[in-house]
Every structure is written in structure tokens, then in C-alpha cells.
Design a protein around this motif. Sequence first.
Motif, PDB file in Angstrom:
ATOM      1  N   MET A 106       0.826  -1.208   0.000  1.00 46.36           N
ATOM      2  CA  MET A 106       0.000   0.000   0.000  1.00 46.36           C
ATOM      3  C   MET A 106       0.860   1.257   0.000  1.00 46.36           C
ATOM      4  SD  MET A 106      -3.285  -0.647   2.475  1.00 46.36           S
ATOM      5  CE  MET A 106      -3.771   1.066   2.343  1.00 46.36           C
ATOM      6  N   SER A 107       1.978   1.216   0.725  1.00 47.55           N
ATOM      7  CA  SER A 107       2.854   2.388   0.775  1.00 47.55           C
ATOM      8  C   SER A 107       3.434   2.700  -0.602  1.00 47.55           C
ATOM      9  CB  SER A 107       3.990   2.161   1.782  1.00 47.55           C
ATOM     10  OG  SER A 107       3.473   2.016   3.087  1.00 47.55           O
ATOM     11  N   LEU A 108       3.857   1.671  -1.333  1.00 48.70           N
ATOM     12  CA  LEU A 108       4.400   1.892  -2.673  1.00 48.70           C
ATOM     13  C   LEU A 108       3.312   2.382  -3.618  1.00 48.70           C
ATOM     14  CD1 LEU A 108       6.752   1.765  -4.613  1.00 48.70           C
ATOM     15  CD2 LEU A 108       6.256  -0.664  -4.997  1.00 48.70           C
ATOM     16  N   GLY A 109       2.120   1.801  -3.511  1.00 47.88           N
ATOM     17  CA  GLY A 109       1.015   2.273  -4.335  1.00 47.88           C
ATOM     18  C   GLY A 109       0.661   3.720  -4.042  1.00 47.88           C
ATOM     19  N   ALA A 110       0.674   4.084  -2.749  1.00 47.59           N
ATOM     20  CA  ALA A 110       0.385   5.469  -2.382  1.00 47.59           C
ATOM     21  C   ALA A 110       1.470   6.414  -2.881  1.00 47.59           C
ATOM     22  CB  ALA A 110       0.253   5.579  -0.862  1.00 47.59           C
ATOM     23  N   LEU A 111       2.734   5.977  -2.829  1.00 49.35           N
ATOM     24  CA  LEU A 111       3.831   6.794  -3.339  1.00 49.35           C
ATOM     25  C   LEU A 111       3.672   7.050  -4.838  1.00 49.35           C
ATOM     26  CD1 LEU A 111       6.615   8.128  -3.351  1.00 49.35           C
ATOM     27  CD2 LEU A 111       7.625   5.843  -3.442  1.00 49.35           C
ATOM     28  N   CYS A 112       3.391   6.005  -5.594  1.00 49.30           N
ATOM     29  CA  CYS A 112       3.194   6.167  -7.042  1.00 49.30           C
ATOM     30  C   CYS A 112       2.018   7.089  -7.332  1.00 49.30           C
ATOM     31  CB  CYS A 112       2.982   4.801  -7.693  1.00 49.30           C
ATOM     32  SG  CYS A 112       4.418   3.711  -7.611  1.00 49.30           S
ATOM     33  N   GLY A 113       0.940   6.945  -6.553  1.00 50.11           N
ATOM     34  CA  GLY A 113      -0.209   7.824  -6.746  1.00 50.11           C
ATOM     35  C   GLY A 113       0.109   9.270  -6.450  1.00 50.11           C
ATOM     36  N   ALA A 114       0.893   9.523  -5.389  1.00 49.31           N
ATOM     37  CA  ALA A 114       1.267  10.898  -5.045  1.00 49.31           C
ATOM     38  C   ALA A 114       2.133  11.521  -6.130  1.00 49.31           C
ATOM     39  CB  ALA A 114       2.000  10.918  -3.698  1.00 49.31           C
ATOM     40  N   LEU A 115       3.121  10.756  -6.652  1.00 49.49           N
ATOM     41  CA  LEU A 115       3.973  11.275  -7.724  1.00 49.49           C
ATOM     42  C   LEU A 115       3.169  11.548  -8.984  1.00 49.49           C
ATOM     43  CD1 LEU A 115       7.129   8.999  -7.276  1.00 49.49           C
ATOM     44  CD2 LEU A 115       6.975  11.457  -6.836  1.00 49.49           C
ATOM     45  N   LEU A 116       2.264  10.640  -9.310  1.00 49.24           N
ATOM     46  CA  LEU A 116       1.428  10.842 -10.505  1.00 49.24           C
ATOM     47  C   LEU A 116       0.545  12.070 -10.349  1.00 49.24           C
ATOM     48  CD1 LEU A 116       0.394   9.859 -13.244  1.00 49.24           C
ATOM     49  CD2 LEU A 116      -1.233   8.397 -12.016  1.00 49.24           C
ATOM     50  N   ALA A 117      -0.036  12.242  -9.162  1.00 50.88           N
ATOM     51  CA  ALA A 117      -0.893  13.402  -8.925  1.00 50.88           C
ATOM     52  C   ALA A 117      -0.111  14.699  -9.050  1.00 50.88           C
ATOM     53  CB  ALA A 117      -1.543  13.302  -7.541  1.00 50.88           C
ATOM     54  N   PHE A 118       1.080  14.740  -8.463  1.00 50.44           N
ATOM     55  CA  PHE A 118       1.871  15.962  -8.546  1.00 50.44           C
ATOM     56  C   PHE A 118       2.278  16.255  -9.986  1.00 50.44           C
ATOM     57  CE2 PHE A 118       5.735  18.547  -8.213  1.00 50.44           C
ATOM     58  CZ  PHE A 118       5.283  19.545  -7.363  1.00 50.44           C
ATOM     59  N   GLY A 119       2.634  15.220 -10.734  1.00 48.99           N
ATOM     60  CA  GLY A 119       2.975  15.428 -12.137  1.00 48.99           C
ATOM     61  C   GLY A 119       1.811  16.002 -12.927  1.00 48.99           C
ATOM     62  N   CYS A 120       0.619  15.485 -12.686  1.00 48.86           N
ATOM     63  CA  CYS A 120      -0.567  16.000 -13.382  1.00 48.86           C
ATOM     64  C   CYS A 120      -0.837  17.453 -13.021  1.00 48.86           C
ATOM     65  CB  CYS A 120      -1.789  15.134 -13.045  1.00 48.86           C
ATOM     66  SG  CYS A 120      -1.717  13.451 -13.700  1.00 48.86           S
ATOM     67  N   VAL A 121      -0.696  17.779 -11.740  1.00 46.20           N
ATOM     68  CA  VAL A 121      -0.944  19.149 -11.290  1.00 46.20           C
ATOM     69  C   VAL A 121       0.053  20.119 -11.922  1.00 46.20           C
ATOM     70  CG1 VAL A 121      -0.860  20.670  -9.269  1.00 46.20           C
ATOM     71  CG2 VAL A 121      -2.072  18.493  -9.140  1.00 46.20           C
TER      72      VAL A 121
END
Length: 352
Positions: free
Chosen positions: A130-145
Motif C-alpha cells: 500500500m505504501s508503494l502504491g500510495a507513493l506512485c499515486g502521489a507522484l502521478l498526482a503531482f505530475g498532473c498538477v
Amino acid sequence: MTVALASGRVAVGRGLWLAPLLLGATILAGTAIGETRLPFTVVLRTLANHLWGAGYPVDGIEAGIIWSYRLPRAIVAACCGAGLALTGVVLQALLRNPLADPYLMGLSAGASTGAVLVAVAGIGGGVVSMSLGALCGALLAFGCVVLLAHAVSGGTGGGRATQAAAAIILAGIAGSQMFNALTAFTIARSANAEQARGIMFWLMGNLSGIRWEDVGACLLVSLAGIALCLWHRRGLDAFTFGADGAAALGINVPALRGSLITATAIMVGVLVSKVGAIGFVGLVVPHAMRFLVGTRHDRLVPASALAGAVFLVAADVISRILVPGQVLPIGVVTALVGAPAFALILIRGARR
């Protein structure tokens, strides 16, 4: 008045050495106060029995509540508060935007989506945590923003700095809504009724499931984040003059931005995977600490980490005692404080 404020900031800065005592007292209070209040003497005796084998007579049920439930919960709350406050300090410095924080920027929403995809939809086939999935999601979100903000503010015309500052917040709100919608869709499609109920409560910030095995990761990322921010404190100070000004002062701007934003995403990913998305800590705490200790990051970083830890432990205690017989999501408490503070920051910025 300016002299008095400066003197007050110096006094607060010198008082930072009391931080361990204040943090320890806060964690002790978070361990003693809850749905069932336990005497501080019982808490201290339980800690002495487990840490040093003191052998004090303590009721087994009370000792279990203190050691297995409340103490790890208070420690994780302190780590999460410190980490989220630091992410706000970093984002506000690097982006030169007083409204930047992981919640409004969409990092928390992206991390929630990544964690839910792993936990509910089974992405990764049990190999991805879950931690790795959350990390990937956070990086993807920041990239989109960042991409959306660049597209919005990339035109010509006056007021480019103001336009960029507004654009990144609007892009963050849009990104948050998109990732929140993806999270809701994943829950509706893949989770049963019981899972959906538990996940929706967790998404609003929940420390009920915290145990000792969760402490290590939260403590590690928080301490590493404090150390990294203190190491780059002069670089963060240089960003007061903008990216060009920081570069003129000899700062490697791309390397500093990359390392600190990656560290921010890691902190958000790990913390959100443990406790859910808790909003406004990274927004409110850094502004309060700038008022007390000033803008220099050698003081702002430890002060924000301490204040964030104390704030979130206090919010957790309030969430357990505000409604008798019911535990509220901790995000409800932080939002009740953060939303008015957000409005005050907007009004202050408009007047300036």
C-alpha cells in the motif's frame, strides 16, 4: 511593534530545545486521554513495566489499552503531523505559494487512489505494498498538477507570477477531484459493503487501526524528512527570491526541487497509506510557525515539525472525546480548524 515581534521570535527560537519535553508530554496526554480516561500514573507505570521491567502492579486490560493501542496511535499521529507540516513548508517554499500543501495540491488524493487500487482492486497482485502504491499515486498526482498548471499559466501577459500561483492551486483542486473520483469509482466497483464502509472512514483520516508495526515506517520517513529539510535549509531560504534568485546564489535548482519534491511525495505516500488523507495540517502549521519564529528554515523546519506533531495528537484526542461513545475521523477535526485558517490566509493575501 516590529521590535517586540522580533524579540518574541528570538525567544521562541531559543525555546526550541524544550521541544522533546513538549512532544513527550503531548504523547503522554494522547495516551492517557480517550474514550476511557486513564490516570497518568497508570500510563507511566505501564511504560516503565514494558521499557524497564519495573514490575508495577497494573490492570492487564488497562495495560493492553495503553501499550498496544493508544501509545502507537499517539506516536504515529505525532509522526504524521510532523511529516505533513514539513511537506507544507517545502511546497510553499519551492512553489512560492502560501496556499500550497499536500492536501490542496492533490498529493493526498493521489496517494489515497494508489493505496486503494492496491488494497481493493488488487493492483500489483499482492507484490506491491500500500505504501508503494500510495507513493506512485502521489507522484502521478503531482505530475498532473504541474503539467496542468504549466499549461494554464504558460501564456503571455502581465502578472505571470500571480497567474502561476493561482494556476497551481486551481490545478491542485482539479487534480484532487479527479483522483477522489477515481478512488470512489474503484471502491464502488471492487469493494463489498463492509470494505467500502471501512475505506471511506479511513479516507477521512483514521488512526484506529494503528499498531506497533506501523510505527517504524512513519517514524523513519518523518525523521528523514526533518533531516533532509535541515540539510537543504539554505536552499529553501534562497527560494524566497525565486528560482532565478536561488540559482544566482549558487543553488542547483533542478536538483534541489527534484530531491525535495520526491521526498515530499514519499512522506505523503507512506503517511497516507497508514492513516488516510488528513487535510490542512500542511497549510495551517507552517503559517502559524512563520508568525512565531520567522521565515528562516533553520528554525521554521523544527518548529513546524514539532507544532504539526502536537497539533495532530491533540486533534486525535479531540476526535475521540468530542462525541461521547463515537470516534470521529481525525480529518473532520483538522478541517474544522483548517478551513477557517484557509479563509484567513485568502483574505490576508487579497489585502496584500
